[in-house]
Write a protein that holds these residues in place. Structure first.
Motif, PDB file in Angstrom:
ATOM      1  N   TRP A 133       0.837  -1.199   0.000  1.00  0.00           N
ATOM      2  CA  TRP A 133       0.000   0.000   0.000  1.00  0.00           C
ATOM      3  C   TRP A 133       0.874   1.253   0.000  1.00  0.00           C
ATOM      4  O   TRP A 133       0.570   2.232  -0.695  1.00  0.00           O
ATOM      5  N   ALA A 134       1.975   1.220   0.735  1.00  0.00           N
ATOM      6  CA  ALA A 134       2.886   2.365   0.776  1.00  0.00           C
ATOM      7  C   ALA A 134       3.477   2.618  -0.610  1.00  0.00           C
ATOM      8  O   ALA A 134       3.565   3.765  -1.064  1.00  0.00           O
ATOM      9  N   ALA A 135       3.885   1.546  -1.299  1.00  0.00           N
ATOM     10  CA  ALA A 135       4.457   1.704  -2.638  1.00  0.00           C
ATOM     11  C   ALA A 135       3.415   2.241  -3.621  1.00  0.00           C
ATOM     12  O   ALA A 135       3.726   3.063  -4.493  1.00  0.00           O
ATOM     13  N   TYR A 136       2.177   1.775  -3.463  1.00  0.00           N
ATOM     14  CA  TYR A 136       1.090   2.255  -4.315  1.00  0.00           C
ATOM     15  C   TYR A 136       0.847   3.747  -4.070  1.00  0.00           C
ATOM     16  O   TYR A 136       0.728   4.538  -5.015  1.00  0.00           O
ATOM     17  N   ARG A 137       0.798   4.132  -2.808  1.00  0.00           N
ATOM     18  CA  ARG A 137       0.547   5.534  -2.465  1.00  0.00           C
ATOM     19  C   ARG A 137       1.706   6.431  -2.899  1.00  0.00           C
ATOM     20  O   ARG A 137       1.517   7.626  -3.153  1.00  0.00           O
ATOM     21  N   ALA A 138       2.892   5.849  -3.008  1.00  0.00           N
ATOM     22  CA  ALA A 138       4.056   6.616  -3.460  1.00  0.00           C
ATOM     23  C   ALA A 138       4.103   6.726  -4.978  1.00  0.00           C
ATOM     24  O   ALA A 138       5.014   7.352  -5.523  1.00  0.00           O
ATOM     25  N   GLY A 139       3.119   6.128  -5.670  1.00  0.00           N
ATOM     26  CA  GLY A 139       3.034   6.236  -7.117  1.00  0.00           C
ATOM     27  C   GLY A 139       4.054   5.410  -7.863  1.00  0.00           C
ATOM     28  O   GLY A 139       4.364   5.687  -9.030  1.00  0.00           O
ATOM     29  N   LEU A 140       4.552   4.343  -7.222  1.00  0.00           N
ATOM     30  CA  LEU A 140       5.607   3.536  -7.826  1.00  0.00           C
ATOM     31  C   LEU A 140       5.074   2.405  -8.698  1.00  0.00           C
ATOM     32  O   LEU A 140       5.854   1.705  -9.350  1.00  0.00           O
ATOM     33  N   GLY A 141       3.761   2.229  -8.716  1.00  0.00           N
ATOM     34  CA  GLY A 141       3.165   1.156  -9.500  1.00  0.00           C
ATOM     35  C   GLY A 141       1.754   0.896  -9.032  1.00  0.00           C
ATOM     36  O   GLY A 141       1.082   1.798  -8.511  1.00  0.00           O
ATOM     37  N   MET A 142       1.298  -0.345  -9.177  1.00  0.00           N
ATOM     38  CA  MET A 142      -0.077  -0.671  -8.804  1.00  0.00           C
ATOM     39  C   MET A 142      -0.170  -2.059  -8.196  1.00  0.00           C
ATOM     40  O   MET A 142       0.709  -2.906  -8.399  1.00  0.00           O
ATOM     41  N   ILE A 143      -1.238  -2.279  -7.449  1.00  0.00           N
ATOM     42  CA  ILE A 143      -1.538  -3.599  -6.887  1.00  0.00           C
ATOM     43  C   ILE A 143      -2.508  -4.286  -7.842  1.00  0.00           C
ATOM     44  O   ILE A 143      -3.584  -3.756  -8.132  1.00  0.00           O
ATOM     45  N   ARG A 144      -2.118  -5.459  -8.335  1.00  0.00           N
ATOM     46  CA  ARG A 144      -2.964  -6.161  -9.297  1.00  0.00           C
ATOM     47  C   ARG A 144      -3.886  -7.143  -8.587  1.00  0.00           C
ATOM     48  O   ARG A 144      -3.850  -7.305  -7.372  1.00  0.00           O
ATOM     49  N   ARG A 145      -4.714  -7.829  -9.377  1.00  0.00           N
ATOM     50  CA  ARG A 145      -5.789  -8.660  -8.834  1.00  0.00           C
ATOM     51  C   ARG A 145      -5.274  -9.864  -8.051  1.00  0.00           C
ATOM     52  O   ARG A 145      -6.020 -10.474  -7.300  1.00  0.00           O
ATOM     53  N   ASN A 146      -4.007 -10.215  -8.237  1.00  0.00           N
ATOM     54  CA  ASN A 146      -3.434 -11.307  -7.441  1.00  0.00           C
ATOM     55  C   ASN A 146      -2.856 -10.807  -6.123  1.00  0.00           C
ATOM     56  O   ASN A 146      -2.180 -11.557  -5.414  1.00  0.00           O
ATOM     57  N   ASN A 147      -3.084  -9.532  -5.814  1.00  0.00           N
ATOM     58  CA  ASN A 147      -2.664  -8.885  -4.564  1.00  0.00           C
ATOM     59  C   ASN A 147      -1.206  -8.440  -4.554  1.00  0.00           C
ATOM     60  O   ASN A 147      -0.759  -7.841  -3.576  1.00  0.00           O
ATOM     61  N   PHE A 148      -0.469  -8.725  -5.611  1.00  0.00           N
ATOM     62  CA  PHE A 148       0.943  -8.348  -5.623  1.00  0.00           C
ATOM     63  C   PHE A 148       1.137  -6.963  -6.224  1.00  0.00           C
ATOM     64  O   PHE A 148       0.362  -6.507  -7.063  1.00  0.00           O
ATOM     65  N   PHE A 149       2.204  -6.308  -5.761  1.00  0.00           N
ATOM     66  CA  PHE A 149       2.539  -4.975  -6.256  1.00  0.00           C
ATOM     67  C   PHE A 149       3.393  -5.091  -7.512  1.00  0.00           C
ATOM     68  O   PHE A 149       4.361  -5.864  -7.544  1.00  0.00           O
ATOM     69  N   TYR A 150       3.036  -4.306  -8.525  1.00  0.00           N
ATOM     70  CA  TYR A 150       3.723  -4.335  -9.812  1.00  0.00           C
ATOM     71  C   TYR A 150       4.336  -2.979 -10.132  1.00  0.00           C
ATOM     72  O   TYR A 150       3.693  -1.936  -9.969  1.00  0.00           O
ATOM     73  N   THR A 151       5.560  -3.026 -10.614  1.00  0.00           N
ATOM     74  CA  THR A 151       6.205  -1.866 -11.220  1.00  0.00           C
ATOM     75  C   THR A 151       6.222  -2.130 -12.732  1.00  0.00           C
ATOM     76  O   THR A 151       5.723  -3.153 -13.185  1.00  0.00           O
ATOM     77  N   PRO A 152       6.812  -1.264 -13.530  1.00  0.00           N
ATOM     78  CA  PRO A 152       6.922  -1.576 -14.962  1.00  0.00           C
ATOM     79  C   PRO A 152       7.689  -2.865 -15.237  1.00  0.00           C
ATOM     80  O   PRO A 152       7.573  -3.436 -16.327  1.00  0.00           O
ATOM     81  N   ASN A 153       8.456  -3.346 -14.252  1.00  0.00           N
ATOM     82  CA  ASN A 153       9.219  -4.576 -14.412  1.00  0.00           C
ATOM     83  C   ASN A 153       8.531  -5.780 -13.768  1.00  0.00           C
ATOM     84  O   ASN A 153       9.190  -6.796 -13.504  1.00  0.00           O
ATOM     85  N   GLY A 154       7.236  -5.691 -13.526  1.00  0.00           N
ATOM     86  CA  GLY A 154       6.503  -6.819 -12.973  1.00  0.00           C
ATOM     87  C   GLY A 154       6.477  -6.844 -11.451  1.00  0.00           C
ATOM     88  O   GLY A 154       6.801  -5.847 -10.790  1.00  0.00           O
TER      89      GLY A 154
END
Length: 358
Positions: A133-154
């Motif tokens: 959630w912190a990474a998402y709020r920092a605008g570094l990527g998104m949380i996908r439907r499998n609950n994992f955080f993704y950047t442009p590199n997966g």
């Protein structure tokens, strides 16, 4: 100052870095309550994470959180352990003093202190805050439907957080394509159906939980159904990430993770059965620390599960070693495995065709 911090993070080898104010985590509480309401035993499993929504309530000195992305995808993945050990665990550097990002984290912290900031690193596993959630709020990527955080590199990344005593903010604007609404590959791939709906999972039935944390929660021998579903996974599970189209081609490799090749012989299931608990504690436990020192018998249950589900003739002897193990849980499970596979043993059943019961 915020830009200097990010520039230093990139120089040290982090993929990206952002900064959020402590209050930016407040929305996590709402998402957590949704999760709790959706699954059986939600309160017992996830209720303890409510305090993560406001780490400043526990430590008033926390004013901001620096979020940095560790690119674990840059390491070489040993073929024999792909699908056997979760990638996040293979390349976890939090307690490994020889790992590059263990040292980098210390260097980054020293740099922050040189700027006049007081840093809170938390325990050896980081501060008590919701990393994704912190990474998402920092605008570094998104949380996908499998609950994992993704950047442009997966999603094969690790999120690192360092709390500081000054209000800072640096919000990145990483834009990624959303998951197609018709795509359910991650849910279909989940071997236990723990990932039962988008953004929803029951931790207690997740293979990663079952192969490490379950022992710490007082759970013993896995059920016959769970044993079957775990398959060849010895520690952790990447099923929902490996099938994700947004992870396709993202594992780059190219670098050797320090110490992994030397540890590899001790990571094989047949070797685990041969080792004493003292040896397991000395070799495997420091790296794969989710299994606590008092629960090292779990390693042998995991090894037996893998050998049971992918039986080869060479596994007969190590499976039978479990019959004389010091732990009754291991002896019980070994008997069940022998019965399933038709392996006879002294004082036990005669050899018979493999049973469909287990």
């Amino acid at each position: 100052m915020e830009n200097k911090i990010r520039e230093k993070a990139l120089q040290l080898g982090y993929e990206d870095c952002g900064i959020i104010k402590a209050g930016a985590l407040a929305g996590y509480r709402e998402k957590l309550e949704e999760r709790i309401s959706r699954i059986p035993m939600g309160e017992q499993i996830y209720g303890r994470f409510r305090s993560y929504a406001d780490p400043s309530a526990v430590n008033p000195e926390i004013r901001s959180i620096i979020v940095a992305i560790v690119p674990t995808y840059r390491y070489n993945l040993p073929d024999e352990f792909d699908g056997v050990y979760g990638k996040a665990y293979l390349f976890d550097s939090r307690t490994d003093e020889n790992a590059p990002f263990f040292k980098i984290r210390r260097e980054f912290s020293a740099f922050l202190q040189s700027l006049g900031l007081k840093c809170t690193l938390g325990g050896p596993h980081g501060i008590a805050a919701p990393a994704r959630w912190a990474a998402y709020r920092a605008g570094l990527g998104m949380i996908r439907r499998n609950n994992f955080f993704y950047t442009p590199n997966g999603s094969y990344v690790r999120i690192e957080m360092i709390a500081v005593d000054r209000e800072l903010e640096l919000i990145r604007d990483v834009k990624l394509k959303a998951c197609p609404p018709e795509c359910g590959k991650c849910m279909k791939a989940c071997p236990t159906r723990s990932l039962c709906a988008p953004y929803t999972m029951s931790m207690m039935t997740c293979v990663s939980f079952q192969t490490n944390l379950s022992a710490n929660m007082g759970m013993g021998v896995p059920s016959p159904e769970m044993t079957e579903q775990i398959g060849g996974r010895l520690y952790g599970c990447d099923a929902c990430q490996d099938v994700c189209p947004f992870n396709r081609g993202k594992w780059k490799g190219g670098e050797e993770f320090p110490g992994l090749s030397a540890l590899a012989p001790s990571m094989r299931p047949e070797k685990i059965m041969e080792m004493s608990y003292e040896e397991i504690g000395r070799t495997l436990a420091p790296k794969f620390w989710y299994i606590k020192p008092e629960n090292l018998w779990k390693w042998k249950l995991n090894a037996l599960t893998v050998m049971r589900n992918g039986y080869r003739e060479k596994y007969e002897a190590p499976i039978k070693l479990g019959l004389q193990d010091a732990e009754e849980k291991v002896r019980e499970f070994s008997r069940r495995v022998c019965s399933k596979l038709g392996i006879s043993w002294e004082g036990g059943e005669k050899s018979h065709p493999p049973s469909n019961r287990f």
